[in-house]
Motif scaffolding. Structure first.
Motif, short mmCIF file in Angstrom:
data_model
loop_
_atom_site.label_atom_id
_atom_site.label_comp_id
_atom_site.label_asym_id
_atom_site.label_seq_id
_atom_site.Cartn_x
_atom_site.Cartn_y
_atom_site.Cartn_z
N VAL A 300 0.79 -1.23 0.00
CA VAL A 300 0.00 0.00 0.00
C VAL A 300 0.82 1.28 0.00
CG1 VAL A 300 -2.17 -0.87 0.96
CG2 VAL A 300 -0.27 -0.32 2.50
N TYR A 367 0.80 11.34 -0.18
CA TYR A 367 -0.32 10.43 0.05
C TYR A 367 -1.60 11.22 0.25
CZ TYR A 367 3.28 6.94 0.51
OH TYR A 367 4.33 6.12 0.25
N ASP A 370 -7.24 9.27 1.03
CA ASP A 370 -7.64 7.89 0.70
C ASP A 370 -6.47 6.92 0.81
OD1 ASP A 370 -10.22 8.53 0.37
OD2 ASP A 370 -10.18 8.55 -1.84
N ASP A 371 -5.29 7.39 0.32
CA ASP A 371 -4.10 6.55 0.44
C ASP A 371 -3.84 6.20 1.90
OD1 ASP A 371 -3.64 6.68 -2.27
OD2 ASP A 371 -2.22 8.38 -2.12
N LYS A 373 -5.94 6.29 4.36
CA LYS A 373 -7.01 5.42 4.87
C LYS A 373 -6.69 3.96 4.53
CE LYS A 373 -11.22 4.54 6.58
NZ LYS A 373 -11.16 3.09 6.63
N ALA A 374 -6.19 3.77 3.32
CA ALA A 374 -5.85 2.40 2.89
C ALA A 374 -4.75 1.82 3.78
CB ALA A 374 -5.40 2.40 1.43
N ASP A 377 -6.14 1.00 7.15
CA ASP A 377 -6.91 -0.25 7.12
C ASP A 377 -6.00 -1.46 7.25
OD1 ASP A 377 -9.26 1.07 6.97
OD2 ASP A 377 -9.54 0.83 4.79
N VAL A 378 -4.84 -1.38 6.60
CA VAL A 378 -3.90 -2.51 6.75
C VAL A 378 -3.46 -2.64 8.20
CG1 VAL A 378 -1.66 -3.45 6.03
CG2 VAL A 378 -3.11 -2.26 4.36
#
Lengths: 588, 588
Positions: A300, A367, A370-371, A373-374, A377-378
């Protein structure tokens, strides 16, 4: 006997009893008509009362006593008017009718209190006074109790304690030996054992089957807080066992110790592979009192134009729960921390997951929300958390992130010294590549057996680094308290192993000859482990330094400042030993 | 686990049980249709049965096995047709259905039997095989059991085991130290402890109050059967005690060991003064399993014209009951015995008290029958007895007569190894005159206290030899198993003692400085003792040599022939230690 009772045993049930006590004067208080003296021995403190009205002469005598005088007193147990409920003897005092000074004492250079005013150097120089202090004495008592428990536990399991020699043969492999010149055999030397490894394996060949020994070992290595030139091992070995048997036997022992010494009960200790330990904690002795596992972010975090990440072999981080409010100063501290040479990172990226769901990071330029957030999430992060990310070489990044994780654990109070998180780290690599000498070394020692399913990998050098060993460490709170392996008992496999390690037959014979010869006469399958006893005591007490658990430790120069050892010896001694000292260039 | 049971636990109660055993092949017997294999482990021997009719392949496999092969077998417990009632497993055998050779074995250089065909050298070279033999293994088991019993006994009495350092300061007083060069402190050396004497006294200053340690000690002295360069002591010390307390505490310990290990109970151990021990037994460690006390004959034997007796400081003898029939040959043997350099007498006089009441002696020329009767009366002899008389200097005669007494005890079977005669020898002299250096030495060590009633004798040098110490030895069957003393804790007395021993203040400070400094901060009255653990094991087993109780002993040159230690070390090691070897003139 100079005494009828100790200073720790009298209480309200003994009122009226005639007693004689001995001990050291802890402190005294003159209150006009009365003088009170606290008499201390290993078992406790008992208050002595001297009354000016009823016995002026004795009271005057008591007033002249100094701290740490050695006294013998006789008297009658009486109820105190003002009680101290904090100590078992706090409800009584001794109305003294006879006082003998057994020995006077110079004023000690620091007070004999739980919190001493003596610095470390002073404490070590007067270690015999330091040992009078409760916390230090209790450390030695814990050590003694632990040793008794271990011996009885293992004895009940048919383990036999066998004393192996201290004057043994020096071997060049491994750490540096301390050596002892032989007077009777001029030009020859004994070595002091780094561990009884070869002897315990010989005992297995002897059929001793279940051996242990609590034994002093010696390594002439440079010292630090958790290393001493002499240290004590709980050394164990068993025959006709597989790895599982060794783990179960000694896990049960450690559970027993936790139960007896700490009143704590444990389920089965978790097992973690070496590979997972490196992947999730960046080291082979993870402190699992808290989670905060590493999260790999290569998928990511790369490809967004941030060169440092894009060019790194590993991008990984940890999630610090509830730390989104960290200030600039705090974040700078952490960046400084990871940049220390001992930690070795180039820098640190942070990502704050704000309470409102937005993100703030040190790489906002690269970033999008959204980046981020991704990435969050990881991590499995939630609003209020702080993500800390490092990147670079795999090993260096793991090491640095490991240190950062421990630092965050410390800052967040997650490394609680009253909590214990034991586990086994298993499946260690059999071999370790050394860049400097461009060869493989045995990670544990050359008698450690590979996992049967990995044995075939020995055929191709390209696979040597992947071979897993039947080797294991017990880790508690980030400290390796013990480790061992199943040994090779098959001659062909052993030969293959020596060749893998680059030993010629002659070299193998020279270094390990007597053990290899013994193996030809019927060696059983065997394995074992050794615990660091000093370290185990320290871990059980939630303390970092092993020195506090050694009665007479040495400092970082290997010196005992109390006795002044080491020291020059007489020329006559050198003559008898047929050795000469070299001129030492003091300027160096 | 490779096994479900050991080779020592199955019996008739287990018939029909499926079991798996591991062990070494002790012997095998082919009886046509059947092959029997004795499988041995540490716990016993179990018979394995292979039937050619029911399983020819397995039976063939079993027939190819050699001595000391390591086997794993599975099978069913069955009742034997021909039972062996001498061993616990002798009523059963295992009908084997699976056989795995865990390891092959070269034919051992001697048989693994109770009575081995290996000489001492061979046994030591292959000590790991020697340890497979029952008697040797049992010695180590006894040692282990004794250590466990001692530790638990002392722990129950509030003794704490404290580990003291092995790398300590070298002191010139006493026996020769083994030394260890310090790499970190070039030109300086550690010494290995001859005993933890100074440390245990420091622990008393620390208030530890009841200390013990089962600990390795080292002395670089020339070796004999009951001496090893490294040996183990049970080292003990107590505070606030008098001699009587120490004796009672450790007498109880040894009684406990006799009870637990031998099933023997004892009354109070006799106390014998050093003076009486010398007078009646000629040594300070009398074997009191038999009487045959010395009888002094100066009054009755002198003045009859026999010059040797007339000119002797001491005429003394022993009465050997029922030996009047000794032949000329036997008497000559005894004369030869006392004339050996190790015994040192010039000759021996015998007087036979014949069954008919007459006397026959080697000095009939000088002594009438009435004279001899008078001598016999002093001896308390009766018809049928043999009196053996030596004469000369007091000390030499006592020593020689001591040896003769032991020899007669041996010949008469009075030194029965299943009998135990413990005693305390007390009131040792404080000081010992050394002719060579023309000075007094401490008989025990310089911290041993004189008896209070003898303290005044320190004032006049003429009386120094008469001062008795608060020092004591425990003796069992003529072996000194332990000894100790009450220590001096008073500074003035200690200074007086050092002056008596000819130490300047500076010398005393240099050699014993850190202990003397410690004593200034409140030393309690204290005393203790140390047992020789190796020796104690040997005495309990009725064996002379301590080597049999040491897993890996050294020979009389201090060499471990199994491992080949000591050995030369690498030049790089010498370089790191800043020492050089001297050229050794091999011709010397």
């Amino acid at each position: 006997m100079y005494r009828t009772c100790t200073c720790g045993e009298l209480n309200i049930a003994h009122i009226g009893k005639e007693v004689t006590l001995c001990g050291w004067l802890q402190r005294s208080r003159d209150l006009g008509g009365m003088t009170f003296v606290d008499l201390r021995d290993r078992y406790g403190i008992t208050q002595l009362a001297f009354n000016m009205e009823t016995n002026a002469e004795l009271c005057e005598k008591a007033r002249k006593l100094g701290r740490e005088y050695v006294l013998q007193v006789s008297g009658v147990v009486a109820e105190r008017s003002s009680k101290n409920t904090k100590i078992p003897t706090g409800e009584i005092e001794i109305v003294v009718n006879k006082l003998t000074v057994l020995n006077a004492a110079k004023t000690p250079p620091f007070t004999i209190e739980d919190n001493s005013d003596g610095g470390d150097d002073l404490r070590m120089r007067y270690r015999y006074l330091d040992l009078r202090r409760n916390p230090v004495r209790k450390n030695l008592e814990l050590r003694h109790n632990m040793a008794i428990l271990i011996r009885n536990y293992l004895n009940n399991l048919n383990f036999i304690e066998v004393e192996t020699p201290f004057l043994i043969k020096s071997t060049p492999e491994g750490a540096r030996d301390f050596v002892v010149p032989s007077r009777m055999n001029p030009g020859e030397f004994y070595a002091l054992p780094q561990s009884p490894q070869q002897y315990k394996q010989l005992l297995m060949v002897s059929g001793m089957d279940r051996y242990f020994q609590i034994v002093r070992c010696f390594r002439d290595e440079d010292l630090r807080a958790d290393r001493q030139p002499e240290f004590t091992q709980i050394d164990c070995e068993m025959s006709f066992v597989e790895q599982e048997d060794v783990l179960n036997t000694f896990e049960s022992l450690v559970k027993f110790l936790f139960k007896e010494l700490k009143g704590l009960e444990f389920d089965s200790f978790p097992r973690m592979s070496y590979a997972d330990a490196m992947k999730y904690y960046g080291c082979d002795k993870p402190d699992t009192r808290f989670e905060m596992k590493f999260v790999e972010l290569n998928d990511v975090a790369k490809g967004k134009g941030f060169g440092l990440f894009d060019n790194a072999a590993l991008v990984a981080g940890i999630n610090a729960e509830g730390c989104a409010e960290y200030t600039r100063k705090q974040l700078d501290e952490l960046t400084d921390f990871v940049k220390r040479p001992q930690v070795g990172a180039g820098g640190m990226v942070y990502i704050k997951y704000n309470a409102d769901g937005s993100f703030k990071s040190s790489v906002d330029k690269f970033y999008t929300q959204d980046d981020l957030k991704a990435i969050a999430d990881v991590f499995g992060s939630k609003p209020g958390d702080l993500m800390l990310v490092l990147c670079g070489d795999v090993e260096k990044t793991q090491k640095a992130l490991c240190e950062l994780r421990l630092e965050m654990g410390e800052r967040l109070g997650l490394r609680d010294n009253t909590k214990f998180a034991p586990l086994w780290v298993v499946d260690f690599p059999l071999l370790e590549w050394d860049e400097e000498t461009q060869r493989f070394y045995a990670k544990h020692h050359p008698f450690t057996s590979p996992k049967p399913e990995d044995e075939s990998l020995l055929e191709d050098k390209a696979n040597w680094g992947k071979i897993r060993a039947n080797a294991y460490d017990m880790v508690i709170n980030g400290v390796e308290v013990g480790g061992g392996s199943i040994r090779i008992h098959d001659r062909d496999l052993q030969n293959k192993m020596f060749h893998t390690l680059g030993f010629s037959d002659e070299e193998a014979q020279n270094q390990f000859g007597f053990l290899m010869n013994a193996f030809e006469f019927g060696a059983p399958p065997h394995g074992g482990l050794a615990f660091g006893f000093d370290r185990m005591c320290a871990v059980f007490s939630g303390v970092d330094s092993i020195r506090d658990f050694i009665a007479f430790p040495k400092n970082n120069s290997g010196r005992d400042v109390m006795s002044g050892s080491p020291s020059p010896i007489a020329q006559a001694q050198l003559d008898e030993l047929n050795i000469d000292l070299r001129e030492i260039n003091k300027a160096n």
